[in-house]
Write an enzyme that holds these catalytic residues in place. Structure first.
Site, PDB file in Angstrom:
ATOM      1  CG  HIS A 141     -38.778  19.382  -2.325  1.00  0.00           C
ATOM      2  ND1 HIS A 141     -39.580  19.668  -3.098  1.00  0.00           N
ATOM      3  CD2 HIS A 141     -39.386  19.171  -0.906  1.00  0.00           C
ATOM      4  CE1 HIS A 141     -40.796  19.374  -2.860  1.00  0.00           C
ATOM      5  NE2 HIS A 141     -40.517  19.070  -1.455  1.00  0.00           N
TER       6      HIS A 141
ATOM      7  CD  GLU B 156     -42.384  22.266   0.372  1.00  0.00           C
ATOM      8  OE1 GLU B 156     -43.286  22.446   0.730  1.00  0.00           O
ATOM      9  OE2 GLU B 156     -41.920  21.137   0.005  1.00  0.00           O
TER      10      GLU B 156
ATOM     11  CG  HIS C  52     -27.597  15.824   9.340  1.00  0.00           C
ATOM     12  ND1 HIS C  52     -27.018  14.963   9.996  1.00  0.00           N
ATOM     13  CD2 HIS C  52     -26.961  15.667   8.031  1.00  0.00           C
ATOM     14  CE1 HIS C  52     -26.169  14.385   9.382  1.00  0.00           C
ATOM     15  NE2 HIS C  52     -26.152  14.821   8.021  1.00  0.00           N
TER      16      HIS C  52
ATOM     17  CD  GLU D 173     -22.764  15.886   8.078  1.00  0.00           C
ATOM     18  OE1 GLU D 173     -21.493  15.130   8.318  1.00  0.00           O
ATOM     19  OE2 GLU D 173     -23.749  15.375   7.438  1.00  0.00           O
TER      20      GLU D 173
END
Length: 313
Positions: free
Chosen positions: A164, A225, A254, A300
């Site tokens: 994550h 998260e 990003h 994005e």
């Protein structure tokens, strides 16, 4: 055909790096490999996409847009020789990290320590003995957790997952609404820590068999998260928000979501009145769009080339 958010993927997290040679070497030590490089000499930057790609990896051999759990390193030419260039790693006033899940937690950490990797937190530090934080060459934190089924044999990097990416959010309510309703993600797990005054929310694109807010997430790739510290959304707190990584000094850039039909997805986002950073029609790059989340973090949006061919990446 209308876009289907159930086919979306949380594809990658972009980090700006000072020296691509050092950074690629570090992530290769974690077991990743460069699965794609996009040079952009006309704009003086290169992109390196790293992922787990062994036969035991989740998306081995897939096109880079048809995966989850990728780290994108962005190198702007000349930063490696500029002594004044600094990276905002997001943790001087803690904001974010990325996380890998490993098969033998202790042995994996020992291996990194023996290789000279610096740690922000070792397994033996503090009260949380099931989690460690290594530091990459730019100071970004890499959280290290255990896969569900731990082994007693020596660690195998081929089994690791890029689990994550964590971002801190000012309002849990606003961010959860945005990522579930606008981005189409599912809240898979919540961890509340009232004694420490923070809550964690793990979101992703739900897979078959996963149950909303009840799924064990340590074995997954492609999760987001959200960390909410109590009180940051209180108007009387005076809290102005987190550094988004794209204002100076830059660092984290990003996250990226790949979609089934880029034009249809962007049309849907337009109908939801998202806050655009860049529409498909803006600028010279017609195969990529950027949305801003409630905290100003960039998302994005790119075509999943495994579903529909669009660009020559």
């Amino acid at each position: 055909m209308a876009t289907d958010t159930s086919r979306y993927k949380l594809n990658h997290t972009m980090l700006r790096v000072k020296d691509p040679v050092e950074s690629v070497k570090f992530y290769e030590l974690l077991g990743m490999k460069v699965i794609n490089k996009i040079p952009n000499p006309q704009w003086s930057f290169d992109l390196y996409f790293l992922a787990y790609d062994s036969p035991k990896a989740e998306s081995a051999g897939n096109h880079w847009t048809d995966r989850e759990g990728i780290v994108e390193l962005t190198h702007n030419y000349g930063t490696e020789s500029n002594p004044e260039y600094t990276i905002n790693n997001g943790n001087d006033e803690p904001h974010r990290d990325i996380c890998i899940a490993v098969d033998n937690l202790q042995n994996a950490c020992d291996r990194l320590e023996e290789a000279g990797v610096a740690f922000k937190k070792k397994l033996s530090d503090g009260r949380m003995r099931h989690i460690a934080f290594a530091k990459d060459p730019n100071g970004y934190w890499v959280e290290i957790i255990g896969l569900k089924d731990q082994v007693i044999t020596p660690t195998e990097v081929e089994t690791y997952r890029m689990n994550h990416s964590m971002i801190r959010v000012k309002s849990a309510t606003e961010s959860l609404k945005f990522y579930t309703e606008t981005m189409g993600m599912t809240l898979l797990r919540t961890h509340k820590s009232p004694e420490a005054k923070f809550d964690l929310y793990f979101l992703g694109y739900k897979r078959e068999g996963e149950v909303e807010n009840e799924t064990l997430t340590s074995d997954r790739e492609g999760l987001l998260e959200l960390t909410y510290n109590y009180g940051t959304d209180d108007p009387e707190s005076g809290f102005m928000g987190y550094h988004d990584g794209n204002t100076e000094p830059q660092g984290f850039g990003h996250i990226c979501v790949t979609v089934d039909d880029l034009d249809a997805a962007c049309e849907r986002f337009e109908g939801l009145n998202v806050n655009w950073k860049k529409r498909l029609t803006d600028g010279k790059m017609k195969d990529v769009a950027f949305i801003k989340d409630p905290d100003g973090y960039w998302i994005e949006v790119v075509q999943n080339e495994g579903i529909k061919k669009r660009a020559d990446w």
